[in-house]
Design an enzyme around this catalytic site. Structure first.
Site: not given
Ligand code: AMP
Length: 113
Positions: A30, A86, A93-94, A99-101
């Site tokens: 990230d 998210n 969510q942006s 996606h998985l964090h």
């Protein structure tokens, strides 16, 4: 689905610190890490969010989780880590590419804000 920053990373149109890749997914660090280890696991298939998940997506989602656990093990996160997805504006969510964090390397608080 419209191009996102993540589809551009998949296409190598913008740079990222890539940790792992296979035919189904990409894992990269990230750009704004919230923990000593903060990676994103994304499907190459352009799925916008959990809102778009269907039964036929189940094995792909399972693959993302399995890859995340392997990466966590490779990073030595033996005392624990967190996987977060998210979803939508209220979920924070942006980027509209599922996606998985993967967060780890420090004790994480709960509940999140
Ligand atoms: P979310 O808020 O769940 O949609 O998470 C999106 C994440 O993508 C955030 O943690 C951002 O820091 C991260 N991000 C945005 N642009 C980039 C980029 N170019 N490279 C790596 N991570 C990014």
């Amino acid at each position: 689905m419209a191009a996102t920053v993540f589809s551009k990373i998949i296409a190598r149109e913008i740079p990222a610190r890539i940790e792992y890749e296979d035919n189904l997914c990409l894992v990269f660090h990230d750009a704004n890490p919230q923990a000593p280890f903060h990676l994103l696991i994304i499907p190459k298939e352009p799925i916008a969010s959990l809102f778009d998940v269907e039964e036929k997506t189940a094995s792909l989602l399972g693959h993302l989780v399995v890859v995340a656990t392997r990466i966590a093990a490779q990073l030595g996160l033996s005392s624990g880590y967190r996987l977060v997805v998210n979803c939508g504006p209220d979920g924070g969510q942006s980027v509209d590419h599922l996606h998985l964090h993967l967060l780890g390397g420090r004790a994480l608080h709960w509940p999140p804000g």
